[in-house]
Design a protein around this motif. Structure first.
Motif, mmCIF file in Angstrom:
data_model
loop_
_atom_site.group_PDB
_atom_site.id
_atom_site.type_symbol
_atom_site.label_atom_id
_atom_site.label_comp_id
_atom_site.label_asym_id
_atom_site.label_seq_id
_atom_site.Cartn_x
_atom_site.Cartn_y
_atom_site.Cartn_z
ATOM 1 N N ALA A 60 5.794 4.369 13.383
ATOM 2 C CA ALA A 60 6.213 4.905 12.255
ATOM 3 C C ALA A 60 5.602 3.909 10.996
ATOM 4 N N PHE A 61 5.852 2.752 11.313
ATOM 5 C CA PHE A 61 5.554 1.653 10.611
ATOM 6 C C PHE A 61 3.801 1.718 10.272
ATOM 7 N N ALA A 62 3.284 1.887 11.220
ATOM 8 C CA ALA A 62 1.657 1.972 11.370
ATOM 9 C C ALA A 62 1.337 3.345 10.741
ATOM 10 N N ALA A 63 2.017 4.332 10.839
ATOM 11 C CA ALA A 63 1.483 5.822 10.343
ATOM 12 C C ALA A 63 1.774 5.558 8.655
ATOM 13 N N PHE A 64 2.831 4.849 8.151
ATOM 14 C CA PHE A 64 3.110 4.915 6.888
ATOM 15 C C PHE A 64 2.174 4.137 6.139
ATOM 16 N N CYS A 65 1.597 2.758 7.048
ATOM 17 C CA CYS A 65 0.713 1.836 6.503
ATOM 18 C C CYS A 65 -0.658 2.438 6.438
ATOM 19 N N VAL A 66 -1.066 3.382 7.369
ATOM 20 C CA VAL A 66 -2.349 4.012 7.469
ATOM 21 C C VAL A 66 -2.446 5.030 6.370
ATOM 22 N N LYS A 67 -1.366 5.910 6.220
ATOM 23 C CA LYS A 67 -1.266 7.239 5.365
ATOM 24 C C LYS A 67 -0.979 6.671 3.874
ATOM 25 N N HIS A 68 -0.622 5.355 3.513
ATOM 26 C CA HIS A 68 -0.621 4.881 2.080
ATOM 27 C C HIS A 68 -1.534 3.528 1.896
ATOM 28 N N ASN A 69 -2.456 3.359 2.858
ATOM 29 C CA ASN A 69 -3.483 2.312 2.745
ATOM 30 C C ASN A 69 -2.681 1.029 2.231
#
Length: 82
Positions: A60-69
């Protein structure tokens, strides 16, 4: 004790944060770290997460970081999750 709620409250006051390291905080999950990461204006250059909550959801953290750059400036990372 540091918790997600404490990090959420601090985040707005840290827009120029470049480095964030947290160790031995079993009440901290991805939710608190996401608040810190997203509050920085230019992004973190260094991130260290050691011995945070065992329920920390790295996907979830990785997905958040990718989504929000969110980690585009990151040059150093330390992750130790138990």
């Amino acid at each position: 004790m540091i918790t997600d709620e404490i990090l959420e409250g601090m985040a707005a006051h840290l827009p120029n944060l470049e480095s964030f390291n947290i160790t031995g905080c079993p009440k901290v999950t991805e939710r608190g770290i996401q608040c810190i990461v997203s509050a920085t204006h230019s992004g973190l250059r260094s991130l260290g997460l050691e011995s945070v909550s065992s329920s920390f959801n790295m996907r979830a953290f990785a997905a958040f970081c990718v989504k929000h750059n969110s980690l585009k400036q990151l040059s150093s990372i330390t992750l130790t999750l138990s």
